[in-house]
Design a protein around this motif. Structure first.
Motif, PDB file in Angstrom:
ATOM      1  N   ARG A  51       9.810  -0.775  -6.746  1.00  0.00           N
ATOM      2  CA  ARG A  51       8.587  -1.544  -6.575  1.00  0.00           C
ATOM      3  C   ARG A  51       8.086  -1.472  -5.138  1.00  0.00           C
ATOM      4  O   ARG A  51       6.878  -1.444  -4.883  1.00  0.00           O
ATOM      5  N   ASP A  52       9.012  -1.440  -4.177  1.00  0.00           N
ATOM      6  CA  ASP A  52       8.610  -1.369  -2.773  1.00  0.00           C
ATOM      7  C   ASP A  52       7.935  -0.039  -2.463  1.00  0.00           C
ATOM      8  O   ASP A  52       6.938   0.015  -1.734  1.00  0.00           O
ATOM      9  N   THR A  53       8.449   1.050  -3.026  1.00  0.00           N
ATOM     10  CA  THR A  53       7.825   2.354  -2.795  1.00  0.00           C
ATOM     11  C   THR A  53       6.512   2.489  -3.552  1.00  0.00           C
ATOM     12  O   THR A  53       5.554   3.096  -3.051  1.00  0.00           O
ATOM     13  N   GLN A  54       6.434   1.921  -4.750  1.00  0.00           N
ATOM     14  CA  GLN A  54       5.202   2.009  -5.515  1.00  0.00           C
ATOM     15  C   GLN A  54       4.086   1.183  -4.886  1.00  0.00           C
ATOM     16  O   GLN A  54       2.920   1.565  -4.927  1.00  0.00           O
ATOM     17  N   ALA A  55       4.449   0.042  -4.311  1.00  0.00           N
ATOM     18  CA  ALA A  55       3.431  -0.828  -3.711  1.00  0.00           C
ATOM     19  C   ALA A  55       3.064  -0.433  -2.300  1.00  0.00           C
ATOM     20  O   ALA A  55       2.175  -1.034  -1.708  1.00  0.00           O
ATOM     21  N   GLU A  56       3.767   0.596  -1.737  1.00  0.00           N
ATOM     22  CA  GLU A  56       3.450   1.108  -0.410  1.00  0.00           C
ATOM     23  C   GLU A  56       3.503   0.025   0.663  1.00  0.00           C
ATOM     24  O   GLU A  56       2.596  -0.142   1.467  1.00  0.00           O
ATOM     25  N   GLY A  57       4.563  -0.764   0.653  1.00  0.00           N
ATOM     26  CA  GLY A  57       4.768  -1.751   1.710  1.00  0.00           C
ATOM     27  C   GLY A  57       4.092  -3.087   1.495  1.00  0.00           C
ATOM     28  O   GLY A  57       4.322  -4.003   2.252  1.00  0.00           O
ATOM     29  N   SER A  58       3.236  -3.223   0.461  1.00  0.00           N
ATOM     30  CA  SER A  58       2.560  -4.490   0.209  1.00  0.00           C
ATOM     31  C   SER A  58       3.248  -5.311  -0.866  1.00  0.00           C
ATOM     32  O   SER A  58       2.715  -6.319  -1.311  1.00  0.00           O
ATOM     33  N   TYR A  59       4.426  -4.914  -1.275  1.00  0.00           N
ATOM     34  CA  TYR A  59       5.129  -5.619  -2.341  1.00  0.00           C
ATOM     35  C   TYR A  59       5.759  -6.893  -1.798  1.00  0.00           C
ATOM     36  O   TYR A  59       6.373  -6.902  -0.737  1.00  0.00           O
TER      37      TYR A  59
END
Length: 353
Positions: free
Chosen positions: A302-310
């Motif tokens: 989820r952290d990689t998919q959200a590009e730091g905005s997770y």
């Protein structure tokens, strides 16, 4: 005399294995209900409320702290069949997870930061080292006489864990080449926006060109103010964040390798202690490791998919709580079985004498 006897009879029951296991199950059920009911974000802009994020840290850190206490109790007892060093490693791992959770919560909730690397990662890395060390000692203390199908199962789970870890840690360029992620569509969007105007209405663009810079200026001026309101970090925290950021890739690689290694060791423990006298406790330890693997892989994905905005606190992160509680239940069960076997031996010796 009656009051002292009542105290002596009730005090062991408060710390009995059954009471502690029930307390852990109740904590897990409460955490699951909390995540199920309140893990839905209010909106894309607001995200999750602050009180919910605090609640997730309370459930997670409380579970790891309790697991550390029962593991250290096993370490202090000389009657543990698995050995004291095993529970020392697991207990230190639980304690490091507790400290790391507190630090990461301060960085995220109090300072308002979403760092790639923080001081909490030092304790997360240390927890992997001591956990792996303690579980390796447990495996080496028992000879692995596995059958062919058991070795095949171990190899299959190891391959599955490696594939999932590679998929989570793969760069975006690899995913696009393998068809795992769609290609970027920015060029298509820019080309599909021709600047066409209706005939006879071209002068109407003059007013818009005067208005748009003002709106852009107001938006650009308001954006830093919003960021300043959200971020409360002092200068030394921001400087530390910049110093630690270049180590992101190396630390993430260590996490991926550590998760896979823990998954392999947990499977080996499950097969080695299956059907034995102390199989119940090590089944819990294996289940705890599987839960930790699921939660950690999901968090990184989820952290990689959200590009730091997770923002942390999604539903599947309840497996962090489950992992700590299962580690604690495993420690409780082994302590109970070890002390019972010790008492039964004493009774046998007394009868023989």
């Amino acid at each position: 005399m009656s009051s002292t006897s009542e105290k002596s009879s009730t005090s062991p029951s408060l710390l009995s294995a059954q009471t502690l296991v029930i307390a852990g199950i109740v904590w897990a059920v409460m955490a699951l209900l909390f995540f199920l009911l309140f893990s839905v974000p209010l909106s894309e802009e607001k995200g999750l409320p602050l009180w919910y994020s605090i609640g997730t840290y309370v459930f997670e850190c409380g579970a790891y702290f309790g697991a550390a206490l029962v593991c250290f109790r096993n370490w202090q007892s000389p009657h543990m069949v698995s050995g004291r060093n095993v529970w020392l490693g697991i207990g230190l791992g639980m304690l490091f997870y507790f400290i790391a959770g507190v630090l990461f919560g301060i960085w995220e909730l109090y300072f308002g930061l979403d760092p790639d690397v923080s001081p909490a990662d030092a304790f997360y890395l240390g927890s992997y080292v001591v956990l792996i060390g303690g579980m390796v000692v447990a495996v080496t203390s028992k000879r692995l006489n596995l059958e062919i199908w058991q070795w095949g199962l171990l190899a299959g789970i190891a391959a599955f864990g490696i594939v999932v870890a590679i998929w989570v840690a793969a760069p975006d360029s690899w995913r696009t080449q393998l068809g795992m992620a769609p290609a970027a569509t920015q060029e298509v969007v820019t080309e599909s926006e021709p600047a066409t105007t209706a005939p006879g209405r071209a002068p109407a663009l003059d007013n818009s060109s005067k208005i748009q810079p003002k709106a852009a200026a107001t938006d650009a001026a308001s954006a830093p103010e919003e960021e300043e309101e959200e971020i409360n970090a002092p200068g030394w925290v921001m400087a530390l964040d910049k110093q630690l950021a270049p180590h992101k890739n190396a630390i993430n690689l260590f996490y991926i390798v550590g998760d896979v290694f823990l998954l392999i060791i947990a499977t080996a423990l499950l097969l080695a202690f299956w059907g034995g006298r102390f199989s119940q406790s090590w089944r819990m330890i294996a289940a705890a490791t599987f839960s930790l693997y699921i939660a950690d892989m999901y968090f990184k994905w989820r952290d990689t998919q959200a590009e730091g905005s997770y923002q942390s606190g999604s539903l599947l992160e309840v497996f962090f709580v489950f992992s700590a509680i299962l580690f604690g239940i495993g420690a409780i069960l082994e302590h109970d079985i070890s002390t019972r076997s010790r008492q039964s031996r004493r009774e046998r010796n007394r009868r023989a004498a």
